[in-house]
Scaffold this motif. Structure first.
Motif, PDB file in Angstrom:
ATOM      1  N   CYS A 192       0.801  -1.089  -0.074  1.00  0.00           N
ATOM      2  CA  CYS A 192      -0.069  -0.057   0.067  1.00  0.00           C
ATOM      3  C   CYS A 192       0.970   1.229  -0.120  1.00  0.00           C
ATOM      4  CB  CYS A 192      -1.060  -0.009   1.083  1.00  0.00           C
ATOM      5  SG  CYS A 192      -0.139  -0.156   2.686  1.00  0.00           S
ATOM      6  N   MET A 193       0.328   2.339  -0.504  1.00  0.00           N
ATOM      7  CA  MET A 193       0.935   3.591  -0.452  1.00  0.00           C
ATOM      8  C   MET A 193       0.211   4.861   0.078  1.00  0.00           C
ATOM      9  SD  MET A 193       2.715   4.900  -3.939  1.00  0.00           S
ATOM     10  CE  MET A 193       3.583   6.222  -4.408  1.00  0.00           C
ATOM     11  N   TYR A 194       0.886   5.740   0.918  1.00  0.00           N
ATOM     12  CA  TYR A 194       0.264   6.964   1.135  1.00  0.00           C
ATOM     13  C   TYR A 194       0.945   8.084   0.442  1.00  0.00           C
ATOM     14  CZ  TYR A 194      -1.316   4.648   5.591  1.00  0.00           C
ATOM     15  OH  TYR A 194      -1.781   3.747   6.714  1.00  0.00           O
ATOM     16  N   ILE A 195       0.157   8.628  -0.452  1.00  0.00           N
ATOM     17  CA  ILE A 195       0.635   9.813  -1.307  1.00  0.00           C
ATOM     18  C   ILE A 195      -0.412  10.584  -1.804  1.00  0.00           C
ATOM     19  CG2 ILE A 195       0.826   8.357  -3.615  1.00  0.00           C
ATOM     20  CD1 ILE A 195       3.116   9.945  -4.204  1.00  0.00           C
ATOM     21  N   ALA A 196      -0.640  11.592  -2.402  1.00  0.00           N
ATOM     22  CA  ALA A 196      -1.749  12.452  -2.683  1.00  0.00           C
ATOM     23  C   ALA A 196      -0.963  13.084  -4.133  1.00  0.00           C
ATOM     24  CB  ALA A 196      -2.278  13.418  -1.972  1.00  0.00           C
ATOM     25  N   ALA A 197      -1.049  12.338  -5.043  1.00  0.00           N
ATOM     26  CA  ALA A 197      -0.357  12.834  -6.463  1.00  0.00           C
ATOM     27  C   ALA A 197      -1.442  12.488  -7.570  1.00  0.00           C
ATOM     28  CB  ALA A 197       0.704  12.096  -6.584  1.00  0.00           C
ATOM     29  N   GLU A 198      -1.090  13.058  -8.640  1.00  0.00           N
ATOM     30  CA  GLU A 198      -2.006  13.083  -9.962  1.00  0.00           C
ATOM     31  C   GLU A 198      -1.188  13.353 -11.037  1.00  0.00           C
ATOM     32  OE1 GLU A 198      -4.842  16.684 -10.244  1.00  0.00           O
ATOM     33  OE2 GLU A 198      -5.161  15.791  -8.335  1.00  0.00           O
ATOM     34  N   ILE A 199      -1.671  12.991 -12.535  1.00  0.00           N
ATOM     35  CA  ILE A 199      -1.118  13.293 -13.557  1.00  0.00           C
ATOM     36  C   ILE A 199      -1.695  14.911 -13.951  1.00  0.00           C
ATOM     37  CG2 ILE A 199      -0.853  12.956 -16.038  1.00  0.00           C
ATOM     38  CD1 ILE A 199      -1.066  10.009 -15.474  1.00  0.00           C
ATOM     39  N   ARG A 200      -1.000  16.037 -13.855  1.00  0.00           N
ATOM     40  CA  ARG A 200      -1.603  17.133 -14.141  1.00  0.00           C
ATOM     41  C   ARG A 200      -1.669  17.258 -15.623  1.00  0.00           C
ATOM     42  NH1 ARG A 200      -0.750  21.917 -11.518  1.00  0.00           N
ATOM     43  NH2 ARG A 200      -1.656  20.853  -9.892  1.00  0.00           N
ATOM     44  N   SER A 201      -0.623  16.786 -16.346  1.00  0.00           N
ATOM     45  CA  SER A 201      -0.768  16.739 -18.098  1.00  0.00           C
ATOM     46  C   SER A 201       0.195  15.472 -18.358  1.00  0.00           C
ATOM     47  CB  SER A 201      -0.430  18.322 -18.589  1.00  0.00           C
ATOM     48  OG  SER A 201       0.986  18.343 -18.043  1.00  0.00           O
ATOM     49  N   PRO A 202       0.233  15.088 -19.809  1.00  0.00           N
ATOM     50  CA  PRO A 202       1.049  14.101 -20.125  1.00  0.00           C
ATOM     51  C   PRO A 202       2.589  14.189 -19.788  1.00  0.00           C
ATOM     52  CG  PRO A 202      -0.499  14.463 -21.775  1.00  0.00           C
ATOM     53  CD  PRO A 202      -0.854  15.696 -20.759  1.00  0.00           C
ATOM     54  N   GLY A 203       2.872  13.344 -18.951  1.00  0.00           N
ATOM     55  CA  GLY A 203       4.430  13.394 -18.672  1.00  0.00           C
ATOM     56  C   GLY A 203       4.660  14.469 -17.239  1.00  0.00           C
ATOM     57  N   HIS A 204       3.756  14.911 -16.654  1.00  0.00           N
ATOM     58  CA  HIS A 204       3.747  15.884 -15.592  1.00  0.00           C
ATOM     59  C   HIS A 204       3.053  15.437 -14.329  1.00  0.00           C
ATOM     60  CE1 HIS A 204       2.890  20.354 -14.353  1.00  0.00           C
ATOM     61  NE2 HIS A 204       3.790  19.823 -13.370  1.00  0.00           N
ATOM     62  N   ILE A 205       3.632  14.945 -13.510  1.00  0.00           N
ATOM     63  CA  ILE A 205       3.044  14.557 -12.131  1.00  0.00           C
ATOM     64  C   ILE A 205       3.101  15.484 -11.042  1.00  0.00           C
ATOM     65  CG2 ILE A 205       3.070  12.821 -10.343  1.00  0.00           C
ATOM     66  CD1 ILE A 205       3.755  10.857 -12.449  1.00  0.00           C
ATOM     67  N   VAL A 206       1.999  15.963 -10.259  1.00  0.00           N
ATOM     68  CA  VAL A 206       2.237  16.966  -9.152  1.00  0.00           C
ATOM     69  C   VAL A 206       1.696  16.101  -7.922  1.00  0.00           C
ATOM     70  CG1 VAL A 206       0.931  18.971  -8.305  1.00  0.00           C
ATOM     71  CG2 VAL A 206       1.263  18.729 -10.606  1.00  0.00           C
ATOM     72  N   GLN A 207       2.553  16.195  -6.882  1.00  0.00           N
ATOM     73  CA  GLN A 207       2.149  15.678  -5.363  1.00  0.00           C
ATOM     74  C   GLN A 207       1.410  16.819  -4.677  1.00  0.00           C
ATOM     75  OE1 GLN A 207       5.686  13.808  -3.773  1.00  0.00           O
ATOM     76  NE2 GLN A 207       5.761  12.392  -5.347  1.00  0.00           N
ATOM     77  N   LYS A 208       0.631  16.364  -3.654  1.00  0.00           N
ATOM     78  CA  LYS A 208      -0.202  17.393  -3.073  1.00  0.00           C
ATOM     79  C   LYS A 208       0.090  17.204  -1.465  1.00  0.00           C
ATOM     80  CE  LYS A 208      -3.371  18.489  -6.927  1.00  0.00           C
ATOM     81  NZ  LYS A 208      -4.840  18.850  -7.218  1.00  0.00           N
ATOM     82  N   GLY A 209       1.101  16.806  -1.042  1.00  0.00           N
ATOM     83  CA  GLY A 209       1.406  16.800   0.366  1.00  0.00           C
ATOM     84  C   GLY A 209       2.746  16.285   0.474  1.00  0.00           C
ATOM     85  N   ASP A 210       3.328  16.195   1.660  1.00  0.00           N
ATOM     86  CA  ASP A 210       4.686  15.774   2.089  1.00  0.00           C
ATOM     87  C   ASP A 210       4.721  14.380   2.312  1.00  0.00           C
ATOM     88  OD1 ASP A 210       5.650  18.252   2.204  1.00  0.00           O
ATOM     89  OD2 ASP A 210       5.218  18.549   4.320  1.00  0.00           O
ATOM     90  N   ILE A 211       3.809  13.447   2.571  1.00  0.00           N
ATOM     91  CA  ILE A 211       3.744  12.145   2.748  1.00  0.00           C
ATOM     92  C   ILE A 211       3.917  11.255   1.478  1.00  0.00           C
ATOM     93  CG2 ILE A 211       1.286  11.690   2.816  1.00  0.00           C
ATOM     94  CD1 ILE A 211       1.750   9.621   4.786  1.00  0.00           C
ATOM     95  N   PHE A 212       4.727  10.467   1.646  1.00  0.00           N
ATOM     96  CA  PHE A 212       5.346   9.599   0.461  1.00  0.00           C
ATOM     97  C   PHE A 212       5.562   8.292   1.124  1.00  0.00           C
ATOM     98  CE2 PHE A 212       7.735   9.358  -3.780  1.00  0.00           C
ATOM     99  CZ  PHE A 212       7.115   8.174  -3.993  1.00  0.00           C
ATOM    100  N   ARG A 213       4.672   7.402   1.229  1.00  0.00           N
ATOM    101  CA  ARG A 213       5.297   6.163   2.291  1.00  0.00           C
ATOM    102  C   ARG A 213       4.961   5.060   1.255  1.00  0.00           C
ATOM    103  NH1 ARG A 213       2.669   6.745   7.217  1.00  0.00           N
ATOM    104  NH2 ARG A 213       4.434   8.239   7.748  1.00  0.00           N
ATOM    105  N   VAL A 214       5.740   4.080   1.242  1.00  0.00           N
ATOM    106  CA  VAL A 214       5.472   2.786   0.423  1.00  0.00           C
ATOM    107  C   VAL A 214       5.734   1.577   1.465  1.00  0.00           C
ATOM    108  CG1 VAL A 214       5.941   1.306  -1.484  1.00  0.00           C
ATOM    109  CG2 VAL A 214       5.823   3.435  -1.993  1.00  0.00           C
ATOM    110  N   ILE A 215       4.494   0.649   1.700  1.00  0.00           N
ATOM    111  CA  ILE A 215       4.447  -0.289   2.512  1.00  0.00           C
ATOM    112  C   ILE A 215       4.118  -1.616   1.808  1.00  0.00           C
ATOM    113  CG2 ILE A 215       3.791  -1.109   4.947  1.00  0.00           C
ATOM    114  CD1 ILE A 215       2.904   1.592   5.620  1.00  0.00           C
TER     115      ILE A 215
END
Length: 322
Positions: A139-162
């Motif tokens: 599982c993963m804790y992150i808030a991120a999305e594709i803004r446009s092709p080839g461009h990803i935006v994260q919307k918070g500091d948390i980035f955890r992969v368990i």
């Protein structure tokens, strides 16, 4: 792996989750390939992958080693690509079964498959479809999305992969190396000793977040404000706690406080990917993220009235396919 224990990673799905994992790891010098498609894949191949993050600022990864499934199969068959050591599966749950023939062709017995999806039963389901291959849960804790092709935006500091194996199975030294590679890349990588608990803890955040957001048709900012929307989120989290205890999982007493802290740390315009898919009229994971919860309650003989109310309302608003 080669003689230097360098892991050959493949990321299937280069959206907010997979794209972020792969970009951070490639930036740190790890050997990473992506499976992507459409305009996003074309942009990655032409111009690389651009990340906007709160923890590492803005950065570009280029060139990007990216293929679609058909191209990657040709590379494997003709020996230009080696069989991946570790595969992060970062697709939507509704696409998972269709991915199985591709996985069977590109894996060998040493390959480790780590699914990073929002639906609680993912690892168990995928393991049934891939006998003879080590499939973890994840599982993963992150808030991120594709803004446009080839461009990803994260919307918070948390980035955890368990990630971790079920039933005390030995995942071997490769899983410790994956944990190290994630941490070396600036990701909070955690090799879990109790992945069933950790996966349900993540589900106790994403399911109420998605259910509440879809029910009221709002983004996270409205959940951060005291009032009925936030109270609904709290009630949904509490019901996941009740469900977990009925399943024999020792859920913590501070579950609500933990998840409220995570919600409050997100940018106000963040939302669950399920909501974005619903807004855009796409297939969504609403079956596994929302509708499955009251069904699990019935299985374990408990009532989850808020989930039942929300699920009924969303059933009326969207068809059962999402």
């Amino acid at each position: 792996m080669n003689e230097n224990n360098a892991i050959n990673y493949l990321i299937i799905g280069a959206g907010g989750c997979g794209g972020s994992i792969g970009a951070f790891m490639a930036k740190a010098g790890k050997k990473v390939s992506f499976i992507a498609r459409g305009a996003h894949k074309a942009a990655m191949k032409k111009d690389g992958l651009r990340l906007e993050t709160t923890c590492q600022g803005k950065f570009d990864v280029k060139p990007v080693h990216v293929f679609d499934q058909e191209e990657y199969l040709v590379e494997i068959r003709e020996g230009r690509e080696t069989v991946p050591d570790v595969i992060f599966v970062c697709v939507k749950f509704y696409s998972l079964q269709a991915l199985v023939p591709f996985l069977k062709e590109i894996c060998d017995p040493h390959t480790v498959v780590i699914p990073i999806l929002n639906v609680f039963v993912t690892g168990q389901r995928l393991a049934q479809w891939l006998p003879g291959i080590l499939v973890t849960d994840g599982c993963m804790y992150i808030a991120a999305e594709i803004r446009s092709p080839g461009h990803i935006v994260q919307k918070g500091d948390i980035f955890r992969v368990i990630f971790g194996v079920r039933e005390q199975k030995d995942g071997g030294p490769v899983l410790k190396l994956v944990e190290k590679d994630l941490r070396d890349s600036g990701i909070d990588g955690v090799l879990s000793e109790n992945i069933r608990y950790d996966a349900l803890m993540k589900f106790s955040l994403i399911s109420p977040m998605a259910a509440c957001g879809a029910y009221y048709d709002v983004r996270i900012g409205q959940v951060q404000i005291p009032g009925k929307i936030r109270e609904t989120f709290i009630q949904l989290v509490n019901e996941i706690g009740v469900l977990g205890r009925a399943m024999g999982i020792d859920m913590p007493d501070n579950l609500v406080q933990t998840n409220l802290k995570l919600i409050d740390d997100l940018l106000p315009d963040a939302c669950a990917s399920m909501q974005r898919d619903l807004w855009q009229g796409k297939d969504s994971e609403i079956d596994g993220i929302v509708y499955a919860v009251p069904e699990m309650g019935k299985k374990y003989g408990i009532s989850l009235p808020v989930y039942e109310k929300v699920a009924d309302a969303l059933h009326d608003r969207y068809d059962t396919k999402g």
